[in-house]
Design an enzyme around this catalytic site. Structure first.
Site, mmCIF file in Angstrom:
data_model
loop_
_atom_site.group_PDB
_atom_site.id
_atom_site.type_symbol
_atom_site.label_atom_id
_atom_site.label_comp_id
_atom_site.label_asym_id
_atom_site.label_seq_id
_atom_site.Cartn_x
_atom_site.Cartn_y
_atom_site.Cartn_z
ATOM 1 N N ASP A 411 46.461 27.981 34.464
ATOM 2 C CA ASP A 411 45.060 28.317 34.380
ATOM 3 C C ASP A 411 44.791 29.361 35.462
ATOM 4 O OD1 ASP A 411 42.347 28.084 33.815
ATOM 5 O OD2 ASP A 411 42.102 26.652 35.450
ATOM 6 N N GLU A 501 27.317 29.407 41.447
ATOM 7 C CA GLU A 501 25.883 29.308 41.694
ATOM 8 C C GLU A 501 25.596 29.264 43.179
ATOM 9 O OE1 GLU A 501 24.411 26.038 39.378
ATOM 10 O OE2 GLU A 501 23.963 27.460 37.760
ATOM 11 N N GLY A 678 39.955 31.227 30.484
ATOM 12 C CA GLY A 678 38.757 31.438 29.692
ATOM 13 C C GLY A 678 38.011 32.679 30.138
ATOM 14 N N ASP A 679 38.507 33.249 31.215
ATOM 15 C CA ASP A 679 37.829 34.394 31.799
ATOM 16 C C ASP A 679 37.960 35.635 30.930
ATOM 17 O OD1 ASP A 679 36.214 34.899 33.848
ATOM 18 O OD2 ASP A 679 37.706 34.530 35.408
ATOM 19 N N LYS A 798 44.326 26.750 24.333
ATOM 20 C CA LYS A 798 45.370 26.659 25.345
ATOM 21 C C LYS A 798 46.451 25.694 24.886
ATOM 22 C CE LYS A 798 42.545 27.594 29.448
ATOM 23 N NZ LYS A 798 42.145 27.128 30.756
#
Lengths: 1131, 366
Positions: A411, A501, A678-679, A798
């Site tokens: 990942d 965030e 996922g980027d 994945k």
């Protein structure tokens, strides 16, 4: 409200129950007087994690143990020995078998007893239930669905509860789920507003309500329900219930005096119980090899028995051989049918030779794995000071698999990178804001007033910063912020589930806008003029992966309704005014290329009417029981439209320390590293360059939406590209790609980039006619690339990729490493799943086979631990087969000299103890302690990993070598002693030796040879090795004297009486033993010498090459990155 | 900022986390002990050509003299062997070839032989049998050791392992079993022929069994009488025996179960061709050899039938050295292995010397 649960009549469990909903009557009170209250049957709150009871332990445990094929085989052998008249007594194979069975049974029984005790503790713990406005103390197991339970601070919840009211007026309680998923932070749970006031027993007893909720399901983070509250003569009020209202069994109440909750799931139906179902077991490649060897040995065994039986009957065809006058058969023997006799003879030979497949090997392998796995957890190099934890071993079955990895799927976020975000820059209306503020993670410092570049309009700037301050789910921890008093800013920490965030809020703070926390429904923001602004938080439109954005709706103090939205560029751009995009887009793309995570911020002003409509829609959707999520998503989609783009942010996610070196080492070790993230592509690509997955000279093959284009010709284009790349790779790699797979002298390296949508196009083509071979072409391309980057992957994709590689020809061993819940699917799919104990909770670590604190630990885990474990266990397995072959071969040969009468060569005690006592400990110590190459060398020279690739030590070639060695030694033992016994008067006083001395000499040579053979193989002699090797030999000698020194009353025959003592008084025997041991070992010694000489040469070459390599490849990370991008921008 | 972001929220479950790092947990830092870190001090030997080849060389040097020593010792042992089975029609014992167990009177025959060299030291007289499977499983287990150890209940109730030789005429057999039943019962007598006169040579029948067997493992049944006949009352003789067990010998300490011929026979041989110690011929004085060179005659009371299973019977006279009887195998084996080692050591040393010079610089420890 009608009860829908007619199916529930059956007792607990059962799949059909999961469908539909259940209705719970709070406090067992019927809704109205007219409806008769029907007692519903749910399972009680008793937790049964134990497997056995006192009564069924014996049969159930035995059944389970004998279901293992090996145990069953030995049971059969034992039964044959009991029933048929066999050469060895049933004790010889029964004793080891029952030892194994009993030890296992005791272990399992003890574990089960512990479980019983734990169950009892849980089940008998006292809880308070509110019944008729009074508290009743009960055992936890007596809780029924619908009971109102009172839980005090620091108590754990006895079952899954719907949160009704707490001692806090605002209906909030804090909970830690450390025992469920290992996350130790506090989580806030909310009560339904209508019940928050019911803070006493009387109040809570007055509540009449029903709860409808879904049937129990194991997902900890999903819950859908609805509570209907009945007030006298009023329409019932319905409120929606979500996971934030559900208190899970196993979690602990914190910082709250007490709460009331109503039980909805009890006993084995709680989410915790449903989650503790075992994972599917993974089997290692070594185990498969063992089974293959077993089959070979079983064939050897059967053929030996067949040969002996056949020869016996040929030999016996001569009557004076069959039954000479001195050795007549019993009447019973004569009367049995010949076929039956042949069959019993066959079985007898099987029994005689069955030691060739040893029971103890399974025990030793299990012990080695279990004990060996401790070394991983003990390794202080894999201990991380930051999280104060070391590596974790969840299964010991796969230790050796760590040495066999060919594909590493990793990942990106949190695994390669640190997942601690740093605000780098932002752009407002196309103007870039950047300054070089650095900050310490976790604390926010106010560095005094900040200068900022007044490039954009002042009001836009402020709007942007307010958006950053408001559009998030960050909370404040520490200080007395609940009261709204600013006690001490320095001790605040922002807490959020997403590090991005926090980085953004901190970023905003640097530009003068500080988020001060929540106060009831209001969010407080301190602006640049040190004024406190209050915004009423109306709705949070949570983040989800499909939308890839989140929004908040706030009401300003002036009464304006504002919607702020932040999200990925691709999900924001289509929803804003098109003319605003261009200026921001440039910045976003540039930032992405620099490897930063970018977010776009947009806003929209809502009118009073708009808001009212939205509010109604949202409340309605939140109330829905079925398809709530889809309905919500649809409404969110409607709301987040026609916004105005304000700007974009860039956040840096730093690479983990040594991530690049680790990847390089893994690649040098012959592993192929794939990054599945996922980027977005640009960010992922730059991370790949930074982590040296792609080198400057790597030629990239891209299969992304960019190269596809948006047209309808996607599939054709894809096909063209695939063929083109395939052709290109085939030219570069001539036919013998199999050999090149592991070599490190490939002239041109290729890297492949593919994204999620293209992958789904390949894996699930729309028309299945022409495109069905996409997959195989794609696979061939993938396998020939040194590194592959898959971006924009959904968790399931994945896993799909991992499965695809796993099932290719040759079944390469795959390893997945990740830290988040989105990696769990690939962790479970791969042969070896590794979890990073990261900042994203414990999902990945819990589901993994091994968990490590950092990505860099993979290096030692694979290169050192994996390598050593593989070598150890492979040697263990080979050695076991070898030592039993040379144990049994003399026995087989002896049959040719005793008329195929199944006469055992060795005494029963020797037969039994050979594997248990005389030769077991040295190999166990070896298989735990051996370091044929130092750990430091293994870690620093990854190339060594390739030496054991493809299960090298358990291939047929080494197996044949060991088998040959075993046969050679068996022949030497037997015939050496045979020739010695041509004249059996070997004592200086002319007395003669008999058959038991013959066997004992063979056995002595055998024990010494196999132990010394192991000593020769041992490269790492700790005191323990010395102790067990010399100790075993001494024990053998001591035992033999002891065994032969006493007339044992329980023995039928005193065969061994003083045999050993007489043997050692004979000089000839000594000379023969020494000679035979030497002859047996000398080929091995010579071979080792040659091997060492070869290795030395090889090492010399290696070190030369390494020296030259390190000169060329070691370059610092940054310049490489910069060069790449400048190269790229020229294109 | 994409899918990963989502996962984080899902993992934590609740968007609003009022958190506190659970820092209070006890430190789980692994102990820094040598064992746990796999850093135990260890000896790491590497077998290299440099260390092993000289060792081979030395082992060769040690083995060859040992081998020569053994070989010479073995060659110095005098051994004389006569096959008296009588399969050859010219053999004096040919008449007895088909003898049966209970032929009365027993068949006797005499074989004359000449010793060309004197036997200087004590001479051991063996009988040898061929093609006799004393190691057959059915045979080996057909005995009752507790009966032989003097256990009175086993005496009257022999183990069922002795079947079919456990009872005869409804009486328990003592000693039971196939081994005892088939005890070798030829009588061999040796005479030296000196000027046509036959001088009997004293054959010592004691000291041929293992001491522990004679004194511990084998015992006569216990009772308050020394009369063996009474002690063995209620039992019967093995089927093939002419006399009961208590009449094996006239001397009390060599009679019954502790008869040494019996004990020797009870130690089952390892291979189908075997020899067993029969008698000892002790050297009388230091002036004369035990057996001078010259003519001898062997008187055989031929009771033991071997022709039915194609067996052979031999009488062996042998002297004994420190290493036991004549055994050429060990000496030859030692010399061979020693020479091979020496040869290998020398050849490989030369090769290694040439080839080793090239890469001594690459001596990387591993």
């Amino acid at each position: 409200m009608k009860c829908k649960n007619r199916v529930l009549n059956s007792k607990c469990a059962g799949e059909e129950k999961r469908v539909g909903t259940r209705t719970v009557f709070v406090g067992h009170r019927p809704v109205s007087e007219t409806d008769a209250y029907v007692e519903q049957k749910f399972c009680d709150n008793r937790i049964v994690s134990s497997k056995y009871t006192v009564w069924n332990f014996l049969p159930k445990n035995l059944f389970e143990q004998f279901r293992r094929i090996a145990n069953f085989y030995f049971l059969i052998i034992f039964l044959v020995q009991v029933i048929v008249d066999t050469p060895t007594s049933p004790v010889t194979s029964g004793l080891p078998l029952f030892f194994v069975i009993i030890v296992t049974a005791i272990k399992q029984g003890y574990e089960d007893w512990l479980r019983h005790r734990a169950d009892k503790e849980v089940n008998k713990s006292s809880v308070f239930i509110v019944e008729n406005a009074k508290q009743v103390k009960k055992h936890s197991e007596k809780i029924k669905v619908g009971d109102i339970v009172e839980v005090k601070a620091d108590e754990t919840f006895p079952c899954d509860l719907i949160f009704l009211a707490s001692s806090n007026d605002d209906g909030i309680c804090y909970v830690t789920t450390a025992s469920l998923d290992g996350e130790s932070n506090f989580k806030t749970h909310y009560a339904v507003r209508d019940t928050t006031g019911l803070q006493t027993d009387d109040d809570i007893d007055s509540l009449t309500a029903t709860i409808e909720c879904e049937q129990p399901q194991p997902d900890l983070y999903k819950f859908v329900g609805r509570i209907n509250i009945y007030r006298s003569n009023q329409e019932p009020v319905a409120r929606s219930l979500g996971p934030e209202n559900l208190l899970l069994k196993g979690s602990t109440l914190k910082n709250t005096k007490k709460i009331y909750g109503v039980a909805v799931y009890t006993g084995m139906e709680t989410k915790m119980a449903l989650n503790y179902q075992g994972k599917s077991q993974k089997r290692s490649a070594v185990e498969k090899s063992i089974n293959a060897f077993l089959v070979v040995y079983l064939c050897i065994l059967v053929s030996k028995a067949t040969v002996c039986t056949t020869l016996k009957y040929i030999w016996q065809s001569n009557p004076f051989n069959d039954e000479p006058w001195y050795n007549q058969k019993t009447i019973k023997e004569r009367d049995t049918f010949k076929i039956l006799r042949m069959f019993t003879d066959f079985l007898s030979f099987m029994v005689l030779f069955n030691f060739i497949i040893p029971v103890s090997m399974y025990v030793t392998v299990e012990m080695q794995k279990f004990l060996g796995s401790f070394f991983i957890a003990w390794d202080k190099e894999m201990y991380d000071e930051e999280i104060k934890e070391g590596a974790l071993v969840n299964t010991s079955d796969l230790n050796e698999e760590l040495g066999q990895v060919e594909y590493v799927f990793t990942d990106k976020t949190g695994t390669l990178t640190e997942n601690s975000m740093k605000f780098i820059e932002c752009c407002i209306d196309g103007h870039k804001y950047k300054d070089g503020i650095s900050e310490v993670d976790g604390f926010s410092h106010t560095d005094g007033p900040l200068r900022y570049y007044g490039k954009a309009e002042k009001c836009r700037e402020e709007l942007f910063l307010r958006a950053l301050c408001l559009c998030h789910t960050v909370q404040i921890k520490g200080g007395d912020n609940v009261d709204g008093l600013r006690v001490n800013q320095e001790c605040w920490t922002y807490i959020s589930s997403s590090p991005d965030e926090i980085a953004l809020v901190k970023g905003a703070k640097k530009y003068g806008f500080t988020f001060l926390g929540h106060e009831a429904d209001y969010m407080k923001v301190q602006n640049q003029k040190n004024e406190i602004e209050k915004y009423q938080l109306l709705h949070v439109l949570n983040f989800d992966p499909v939308r890839r954005r989140m929004s908040v709706i706030v009401k300003t103090s002036t009464g304006k309704f504002l919607l702020f939205c932040k999200g990925a560029d691709s999900s924001i751009f289509p929803r804003v005014q098109q003319d605003e995009i261009q200026q921001t887009k440039v910045h976003v793309e540039r930032n992405a290329m620099d490897g930063y995570r970018t977010l776009c911020v947009a806003f929209k002003e809502l009118t009073q009417e708009d808001y009212k409509k939205i509010n109604d829609q949202l409340s309605e959707a939140k109330m829905a029981l079925q398809d709530r999520e889809e309905k919500m998503a649809r409404i969110f989609d409607d709301i987040e439209a026609d916004m105005h783009l304000i700007g974009a942010t860039a956040v840096e996610d730093r690479l983990q320390e040594h991530a690049a070196e680790t990847i390089e080492a893994l690649q040098t070790a012959g592993m192929k590293v794939w990054v599945l993230t996922g980027d977005k592509m640009e960010t992922a690509k730059s991370t790949c360059y930074a982590s040296r997955l792609f080198q400057t000279n790597t030629e990239l093959l891209e299969l992304t939406t960019k190269t596809m284009g948006d047209s309808d010709r996607k599939e054709e284009r894809l096909h063209e590209l695939l063929l083109e790349y395939h052709k290109k790779l085939l030219q570069d790699f001539p036919k013998n790609s199999g050999k090149l797979k592991r070599s490190w002298t490939v002239s041109q390296e290729y890297g492949l980039i593919i994204d999620g949508s293209t992958l789904s196009l390949i894996l699930n083509p729309s028309q299945d006619s022409s495109s069905s071979n996409y997959k195989s072409i794609f696979l061939q391309i993938c396998l020939k690339c040194t590194s592959v980057l898959c971006c924009r992957m959904a968790p399931l994709q994945k896993a799909q990729i991992v499965r695809m590689v796993k099932n290719t020809k040759g079944n390469p061993i795959t390893l997945s490493i990740g830290d988040g819940a989105n990696d769990v699917s690939m962790i479970l799919e791969a042969h070896v799943g590794i979890g990073i104990k990261g900042k994203e909770g414990r999902q990945a670590a819990r589901n993994s086979d091994y968990a490590v604190p950092k990505f860099k630990h993979l290096r030692k885990l694979l290169l050192a631990h994996g390598h050593l474990y593989y070598v150890r266990i492979a040697h263990l397995v080979q050695y076991f087969f070898y030592k039993n072959l040379c144990f049994i071969l003399p026995q087989f040969l002896y049959q040719f000299f005793c008329g195929f009468s199944q006469q055992p060569l060795y005494d029963a005690a020797y037969l039994t103890m050979y594997n248990i006592c005389f030769t077991s400990l040295p190999i166990l110590a070896y298989s735990l302690l051996e370091q044929h190459i130092n750990i430091e060398t293994l870690t620093s020279d990854p190339r060594l990993y390739m030496k054991i690739s493809d299960n090298a030590m358990l291939q047929w070639k080494p197996f044949l070598y060991w088998t040959f060695l075993g046969s050679f030694e068996g022949l030497v033992f037997f015939f050496g002693v045979y020739f010695l016994f041509q004249n059996s008067s070997l004592e200086h006083n002319g007395k003669v030796f008999g058959n038991w001395t013959f066997g004992t000499i063979v056995f002595t040579v055998l024990v010494f040879t196999v132990t010394l053979k192991l000593a020769l193989d041992t490269r790492f002699w700790t005191w323990m090795n010395h102790f067990v090797i010399w100790g075993s030999l001494a024990f053998y000698v001591f035992f033999s004297f002891f065994w032969g020194g006493i007339i044992w009353p329980f023995l039928k025959q005193q065969r061994m009486y003083f045999v050993f003592a007489h043997m050692v008084t004979s000089v000839s025997t000594w000379l023969a033993i020494v000679l035979l041991i030497f002859i047996s070992l000398s080929p091995e010694i010579l071979l080792v010498v040659f091997k060492n000489a070869k290795r030395k040469n090889h090492q010399k070459k290696l070190s030369n090459r390494k020296a030259s390599d390190s000169l060329s490849s070691r370059r610092s990370v940054r310049p490489l990155l910069l060069r790449t991008f400048s190269d790229e921008s020229n294109v | 900022m994409a899918v990963n972001y989502n996962a984080k929220e899902e993992a934590d479950g609740h968007p609003s986390g009022v958190g506190a790092s659970g820092g209070a947990g006890k430190s789980r830092k692994p102990d820094n002990t040598a064992f746990k870190q796999q850093r135990l001090p260890a000896w790491q030997p590497i077998l290299t050509a440099g260390t092993v080849l000289p060792a081979f060389f030395i082992i060769g040097l040690i083995f060859i003299p040992i081998g020569i020593g053994i070989f010479v010792t073995s060659n110095n042992i005098r051994e004389y062997e006569i096959d008296y089975t009588g399969t050859d029609s010219s053999s004096p014992c040919n008449k007895c070839l088909n003898v049966s167990w209970n032929s009365t009177p027993p068949c006797t025959c005499t074989i004359n032989f000449t010793l060309n060299q004197p036997f200087e030291t004590n001479v051991f007289m063996y009988y040898g049998l061929s093609n006799f499977y004393q190691n057959h499983r059915r045979y080996v287990k057909s005995r009752d050791d507790s009966q032989l150890n003097g256990d009175n209940s086993s005496l009257l109730h022999p183990s069922k392992e002795c079947e079919p030789y456990s009872t005869s005429e409804n009486k328990p057999i003592a000693p039971c079993g196939a081994i005892a039943n088939s005890m070798f019962n030829d009588t061999l007598e040796l005479f030296r022929i000196d000027n046509e006169t036959r001088i009997p040579i004293t054959l010592n029948k004691k000291g041929i069994a293992w001491w522990t067997d004679k004194n511990v493992k084998f015992r006569n049944p216990s009772g308050n009488t020394n009369n063996l006949t009474a002690l063995f009352q209620g039992t019967t003789k093995p089927v093939n025996w002419p006399k009961p067990v208590y009449m094996l010998d006239s001397e009390a300490d060599n009679n019954g179960f502790i008869n040494e011929d019996f004990i020797v026979w009870m130690r089952t041989a390892a291979l189908p061709t075997f020899r067993k110690l029969y008698r000892l011929i002790e050297r009388k004085n230091n002036l004369q050899p035990t057996l001078q060179a010259g003519k001898y005659s062997l008187d055989i009371t031929y009771n033991y039938p071997v022709h039915s299973f194609d067996g052979r019977k031999r009488m062996i006279l042998s002297t004994i050295s420190w290493m036991g009887g004549k055994n050429p195998f060990l000496g030859i084996a030692y010399i061979t292995v020693g020479s091979i080692c020496f040869f290998l050591g020398v050849v490989l040393l030369v090769i290694h010397h040439k080839y080793g010079n090239r890469n001594t610089s690459a001596d990387i420890p591993n």
